[in-house]
Write an enzyme that holds these catalytic residues in place. Sequence first.
Site, short mmCIF file in Angstrom:
data_model
loop_
_atom_site.label_atom_id
_atom_site.label_comp_id
_atom_site.label_asym_id
_atom_site.label_seq_id
_atom_site.Cartn_x
_atom_site.Cartn_y
_atom_site.Cartn_z
N ARG A 190 22.30 -30.81 -2.96
CA ARG A 190 21.02 -30.77 -2.25
C ARG A 190 20.49 -32.19 -2.01
NH1 ARG A 190 16.02 -27.45 -4.50
NH2 ARG A 190 16.50 -28.52 -6.44
N ARG A 198 4.99 -19.22 -13.14
CA ARG A 198 6.30 -19.26 -13.77
C ARG A 198 6.25 -18.80 -15.21
NH1 ARG A 198 8.73 -23.20 -10.36
NH2 ARG A 198 10.78 -23.86 -10.97
N LYS A 206 14.00 -20.61 -2.57
CA LYS A 206 12.56 -20.40 -2.34
C LYS A 206 12.04 -21.32 -1.23
CE LYS A 206 11.50 -21.30 -6.70
NZ LYS A 206 12.86 -21.48 -7.24
N ARG A 264 17.08 -25.82 -16.84
CA ARG A 264 16.11 -25.15 -15.97
C ARG A 264 16.40 -23.65 -15.90
NH1 ARG A 264 17.05 -28.72 -10.85
NH2 ARG A 264 15.77 -27.18 -9.76
N ARG A 283 17.13 -35.12 -6.12
CA ARG A 283 16.14 -34.98 -7.18
C ARG A 283 16.75 -35.36 -8.51
NH1 ARG A 283 13.32 -29.20 -6.05
NH2 ARG A 283 13.53 -29.12 -8.33
P1 G5P Z 1 10.67 -26.62 -8.36
O1 G5P Z 1 10.63 -27.77 -7.44
O2 G5P Z 1 9.90 -25.40 -8.05
P2 G5P Z 1 12.96 -24.90 -8.82
O3 G5P Z 1 13.91 -25.29 -9.84
O4 G5P Z 1 12.20 -23.67 -9.07
O5 G5P Z 1 12.20 -26.27 -8.55
P3 G5P Z 1 14.20 -25.47 -6.46
O6 G5P Z 1 15.22 -26.28 -7.20
O7 G5P Z 1 13.17 -26.17 -5.64
O8 G5P Z 1 13.54 -24.52 -7.46
P4 G5P Z 1 14.54 -23.47 -4.42
O9 G5P Z 1 13.31 -23.96 -3.74
O10 G5P Z 1 14.55 -22.07 -4.96
O11 G5P Z 1 15.02 -24.45 -5.58
O12 G5P Z 1 15.79 -23.59 -3.48
P5 G5P Z 1 16.04 -24.45 -2.12
O13 G5P Z 1 15.64 -25.85 -2.31
O14 G5P Z 1 15.52 -23.68 -0.96
O15 G5P Z 1 17.64 -24.33 -2.09
C1 G5P Z 1 18.42 -25.04 -3.03
C2 G5P Z 1 19.60 -25.73 -2.30
O16 G5P Z 1 20.50 -24.73 -1.85
C3 G5P Z 1 19.19 -26.52 -1.05
O17 G5P Z 1 20.04 -27.64 -0.93
C4 G5P Z 1 19.44 -25.52 0.09
O18 G5P Z 1 19.71 -26.18 1.33
C5 G5P Z 1 20.69 -24.81 -0.44
N1 G5P Z 1 20.87 -23.43 0.02
C6 G5P Z 1 19.94 -22.48 0.29
N2 G5P Z 1 20.52 -21.34 0.67
C7 G5P Z 1 21.86 -21.54 0.62
C8 G5P Z 1 23.01 -20.73 0.91
O19 G5P Z 1 22.92 -19.55 1.30
N3 G5P Z 1 24.22 -21.31 0.72
C9 G5P Z 1 24.37 -22.62 0.32
N4 G5P Z 1 25.60 -23.10 0.16
N5 G5P Z 1 23.32 -23.41 0.05
C10 G5P Z 1 22.09 -22.88 0.21
O20 G5P Z 1 10.27 -27.09 -9.83
C11 G5P Z 1 10.83 -28.25 -10.38
C12 G5P Z 1 10.29 -28.45 -11.79
O21 G5P Z 1 8.88 -28.59 -11.74
C13 G5P Z 1 8.27 -27.97 -12.88
C14 G5P Z 1 9.42 -27.52 -13.76
O22 G5P Z 1 9.74 -28.57 -14.64
C15 G5P Z 1 10.55 -27.30 -12.75
O23 G5P Z 1 11.82 -27.37 -13.34
N6 G5P Z 1 7.47 -26.83 -12.41
C16 G5P Z 1 6.67 -26.08 -13.19
N7 G5P Z 1 6.41 -26.14 -14.52
C17 G5P Z 1 5.56 -25.22 -15.01
N8 G5P Z 1 5.00 -24.24 -14.27
C18 G5P Z 1 5.23 -24.15 -12.95
N9 G5P Z 1 4.65 -23.17 -12.20
C19 G5P Z 1 6.10 -25.11 -12.34
N10 G5P Z 1 6.56 -25.30 -11.08
C20 G5P Z 1 7.39 -26.35 -11.13
MG MG Z 2 11.92 -25.57 -4.11
#
Ligand code: G5P
Ligand code: MG
Length: 224
Positions: A128, A94, A20, A172, A161
Site C-alpha cells: 500500500r 473500534r 474501508k 493490529r 505508513r
Molecule cells: P486506520 O488508519 O483506521 P486500519 O488498520 O483499520 O487503519 P487501514 O489499514 O486503513 O485500516 P482499510 O482502510 O480497511 O485499511 O483498507 P484500504 O486502505 O482501503 O485498503 C488496504 C490496501 O489494500 C490498499 O493499498 C488498497 O489499495 C488495497 N486493496 C483494497 N482492495 C483490494 C483488493 O481487492 N485487492 C488488492 N490486491 N488490494 C486491495 O488505523 C490506524 C491505527 O490508528 C489507531 C490504531 O492504532 C490503528 O491501528 N486507531 C484507533 N485507535 C483506537 N480507536 C480507534 N477508533 C482508532 N482508529 C484508528
Molecule cells: Mg483506512
Amino acid sequence: MMILQRIFRAVIMGPPGSGKGTVSARITKSYELQHLSSGDILRGNINAKTELGLLLKSCIDQGQLVPDDVMSRLILSDLRALGRSSWLLDGFPRTVSQAEALDDAYSVDTVINLNVPFQTIKQRLTSRWTHLPSGRVYNIDFNPPKVPGLDDVTGEPLAQRDDDTPDTVTRRLKSYETQTEPVLEYYRSKGVLETFSGTETNKIWPHVEAFLHRKLSSLNQKVA
Ligand code: G5P
Ligand code: MG
C-alpha cells in the site's frame, strides 16, 4: 449522485486493510456523505507534531489502539463540527466503549462490515502507498497511481505508513480480534449490522452499492 432527504449516519467496519478507505471513497462518489476516517484524523494530528500527536504515534506504531477517552473526544468533536450533514465514519468505533460513546450522541442508521480473511490482508498492506494529506490510498498491484510514487490528484509524493510492516500488521489484527470484534456483536444485537464477505473489493463493492441504494431510496420515500 443521490440527494439524501434526511440525515443519514453510517459506520464502516472491518479488519485493518479490509478496504474501508477504498470502499468509502466509492460510496462518497455516489452519495452526499462526509467521510471521516479515524486513522486519517490521527495521522493529521501526528503530522502537526503536537504533544498529543506523540502519544498517538507511539500507540499506532506499536499496532495498539489509542485510549478510548482520547479517541472518543477527537471523533465526537469532529462530528459536531460537521453539523447537520450525513456522514460515513471509517475506523470508529473500534471498542464497545467507543460504540457506547457514539450511541450517547447519535443514532447510527447502518453499519457496513467488510469481512475479509486475514491471509488476504497481510499482502495488501505491505504494497500500500498513501497520500498522507488526503488519505487517498493506492496499491502497487490493485490500483497503482498513474505515475509511480505520485498522487494522481496533487502530484505530491506518496508514502508508506509506518504501521504497515509485517510485525505491526500482526499486532493490529490481534487488537482487531480482541477489541473490535465485540463491536460487531453490539451492532448485530441492535439490528443495524450488514456484513459483506469476500477477498476482492471489486466483488464486494456491487453488493455494498446495491444495499445502500435500496436503503437510501426507502429512507427518501419515507420522507416524501
Ligand atoms: P486506520 O488508519 O483506521 P486500519 O488498520 O483499520 O487503519 P487501514 O489499514 O486503513 O485500516 P482499510 O482502510 O480497511 O485499511 O483498507 P484500504 O486502505 O482501503 O485498503 C488496504 C490496501 O489494500 C490498499 O493499498 C488498497 O489499495 C488495497 N486493496 C483494497 N482492495 C483490494 C483488493 O481487492 N485487492 C488488492 N490486491 N488490494 C486491495 O488505523 C490506524 C491505527 O490508528 C489507531 C490504531 O492504532 C490503528 O491501528 N486507531 C484507533 N485507535 C483506537 N480507536 C480507534 N477508533 C482508532 N482508529 C484508528
Ligand atoms: Mg483506512
